[in-house]
Design an enzyme around this catalytic site. Structure first.
Site, short mmCIF file in Angstrom:
data_model
loop_
_atom_site.label_atom_id
_atom_site.label_comp_id
_atom_site.label_asym_id
_atom_site.label_seq_id
_atom_site.Cartn_x
_atom_site.Cartn_y
_atom_site.Cartn_z
N GLY A 120 -99.73 3.73 49.09
CA GLY A 120 -100.68 2.61 47.95
C GLY A 120 -100.82 3.20 46.60
N VAL A 151 -101.58 32.84 50.39
CA VAL A 151 -101.62 32.31 51.65
C VAL A 151 -101.08 32.63 52.57
CG1 VAL A 151 -103.50 31.61 52.91
CG2 VAL A 151 -104.38 31.68 50.42
N ARG A 166 -100.38 25.03 44.92
CA ARG A 166 -99.76 23.76 45.81
C ARG A 166 -100.30 23.02 44.48
NH1 ARG A 166 -98.05 22.19 50.26
NH2 ARG A 166 -99.51 19.81 50.34
N ASP A 173 -108.14 17.70 48.91
CA ASP A 173 -106.85 18.46 47.44
C ASP A 173 -106.93 18.13 46.10
OD1 ASP A 173 -106.34 20.76 49.43
OD2 ASP A 173 -104.39 20.40 49.80
N HIS A 200 -123.91 41.70 73.84
CA HIS A 200 -123.08 42.76 73.93
C HIS A 200 -122.05 43.64 75.54
CE1 HIS A 200 -121.64 47.23 73.90
NE2 HIS A 200 -122.16 47.28 75.72
#
Ligand code: FAD
Ligand code: NAI
Length: 475
Positions: A122, A193, A282, A322, A454
């Site tokens: 696109g 990471v 990145r 991102d 617990h």
């Protein structure tokens, strides 16, 4: 006549596909342009996350951790296993099958929500009352128009100058998720990471892994106590060799392997390895988007400029995930997608970037939300800290996973929680409670007074909250 939509989404990663689904749910005529092709040449939805990111990496982390358990952890449970071995082809096939199932699942969700998938690249061709988008290089070439555009074109691996990536010998995330053999010696540039997650995968499967990191500090984004504990676990107990302060020089690769020259404070050195992973961050992806031609504002690092509601400099054009500021995380991209879809539909939407959880899926896992102790100190904030170890928790001992702790930071005056940091086997799940608490502006006392089952690992979150007020019960 060009096809016309209310909304056109460019990119079908976790930002774009979620935005498209939400637009569909809200009754907007929606299309999503996606150009991704599988190694077999067919189109695929899901972006980096599903195809070469979150999902395949977590599949391999799980498989390799199972092997590690069999080899090194089951004996403590009184289980003897002889002759265990790795069938790497089967492990990779399992990962690929999970990816295929997930990406096909999005095709189904698109059909269910009447989202049209336009296969191709696109490009913003022209603005006006409606935006013209040109689709090319795929199956649905031609022009379409849409009143609103959501750009969700994601990111791509940053490569180092003079270090070509062939994804065979020198790999970024794409090749590092698909080595056809376990390398004997694996070099990794960047102890972030990806370096830690994929370095862990191949180490568990038998590779001797050496990570070269340019910074002098290990995991500076994590809380300092967590980073210190992680360093101890990864280097001393698990045998990841990590060199900090390594300035990379010449990288020479041939068909057999790679030689990486680097300099540290101790002088010049060379790393010889069979495969090299480059995981140095990145960068946003606006390749061929037509940003310049339509006047879309982009900052000096290539991120599309947006306001708090992901509006770009162009009317009715939004950008998410991102490709814009903020952490490069799938869940952040998705929530921005939902927010933008709802704003387009005339509703209110907001994403709180201060409560986005981070998870690093090593063993133990690392997860956090909010401020680190070093950040609070640098701000001159008045705070109280509470910390509690998993070694004093019955469930963790039963699971044979006593490593790590929860650390909670709260405002000294109001007791409002400012940050929660977890290093533990299931930190990715435990952090959810902390995110909810911070979103609801909870105090450490709120967590301290809530009943936790617990025996459960969540009791350690409870005890860390009690520890803020120096009244932990089990230590
Ligand atoms: P992307 O997922 O990058 O998707 C963008 C899509 O847009 C791509 O499909 C691309 O083909 C398409 N596209 C781009 N330009 C065009 C165009 N002009 N026309 C048509 N299509 C276009 N995050 C987590 O939260 N948790 C994790 O565990 C995690 N693990 C990761 C592991 C690895 C190895 C990597 C590399 C990343 C990981 N991430 C993780 C990060 C996560 O993958 C990204 O934050 C997330 O994918 C960003 O989503 P996005 O929709 O913004 O972009
Ligand atoms: P990163 O930013 O996490 O780590 C890159 C590391 O490389 C840093 O420590 C940096 O100092 C180092 N570095 C940079 N240049 C270098 C050089 N020239 N020589 C040596 N070291 C150098 O980036 P990474 O690991 O590539 O991952 C990219 C992004 O993908 C992450 O920041 C995250 O947003 C996302 N991701 C998220 C995951 C998760 O949520 N669990 C898993 C994997 C990736």
């Amino acid at each position: 006549m060009a096809k016309t939509f209310d909304v056109l989404v460019i990119g079908a990663g976790p930002g774009g596909y979620v935005a498209a689904i939400r637009c569909g749910q809200l009754g907007l005529a929606t299309a999503c342009v996606e150009e991704w092709k599988t190694p077999q040449g067919s189109g695929a939805l899901g972006g980096t996350c599903l195809n070469v990111g979150c999902i395949p990496s977590k599949a391999l982390l799980e498989s390799s951790e199972n092997y590690e358990r069999v080899m090194h952890k089951l004996a403590a449970h009184g289980i003897k296993v002889n002759g265990a071995s790795v069938d790497l082809a089967a492990m990779l096939a399992r990962k690929d099958a999970i990816v295929a199932k997930m990406t096909k699942g999005i095709e189904y969700l698109f059909r269910k929500n009447k989202v049209t998938w336009l296969k191709g690249h696109g490009r913003l061709a022209a603005g006006g009352d409606a935006w013209q988008i040109e689709v090319s290089g795929g199956e649905d070439n031609g022009k379409v128009s849409a009143r609103h555009v959501i750009i969700a074109t994601g990111s791509k691996a940053r490569h180092l100058p003079g270090v070509p990536v062939d994804n065979q010998i020198v790999a970024d995330n794409v090749g590092a998720l698909a080595f056809s053999q376990v390398p004997k010696r694996l070099g990794v540039i960047g102890a972030g990471v990806i370096g830690l997650e994929l370095g862990s995968v191949w180490r568990r499967l038998g590779a001797q892994v050496t990570i070269l990191e340019v910074l002098d500090e290990f995991l500076p984004a994590a809380d300092e106590a967590v980073a210190k504990e992680a360093w101890k676990m990864f280097t001393r107990e698990q045998g990841l060799a990590i060199t900090l302060g390594a300035k990379i020089g010449k990288v020479a690769a041939n068909k057999k392997g790679v030689a990486v020259d680097y300099v540290t404070k101790d002088g010049e050195a060379r790393l010889e390895c069979d495969r090299l992973v480059v995981s140095v961050g990145r960068v946003p992806n606006i390749d061929g988007l037509g940003a310049g031609a339509v006047g879309l504002k982009v900052d000096s690092r290539g991120f599309i400029e947006v306001d708090a509601h992901c509006r770009t400099s162009l009317q009715n054009v939004y950008a998410i995930g991102d490709v814009v500021r903020g952490p490069m995380l799938a869940h952040k991209a998705s929530e921005e997608g939902v927010m933008v879809a709802e704003i387009i539909a005339g509703q209110a939407g907001h994403v709180n970037l201060d409560t986005i959880p981070w998870v690093i899926y090593t063993a133990p896992e690392i997860a956090w939300v909010g401020k680190t102790e070093q950040e609070l100190r640098a701000q001159g904030a008045q705070y109280r800290a509470g910390q509690f170890p998993f070694s004093a928790n019955g469930r963790a001992l039963g699971q044979g996973e006593p490593a790590g702790f929860v650390k909670m930071l709260a405002d000294a005056r109001t007791d409002r929680i400012l940050g929660v940091h977890v290093i533990a086997s299931h930190a990715s799940e435990l952090i959810a409670e902390a995110v909810v608490a911070m979103e609801f502006a909870a105090s450490s006392e709120d967590i301290a007074r809530i009943v936790h089952a617990h025996p459960s690992l969540a009791e350690v979150v409870h005890e860390a909250a009690l520890a803020v007020d120096k009244r932990a019960l089990h230590i």
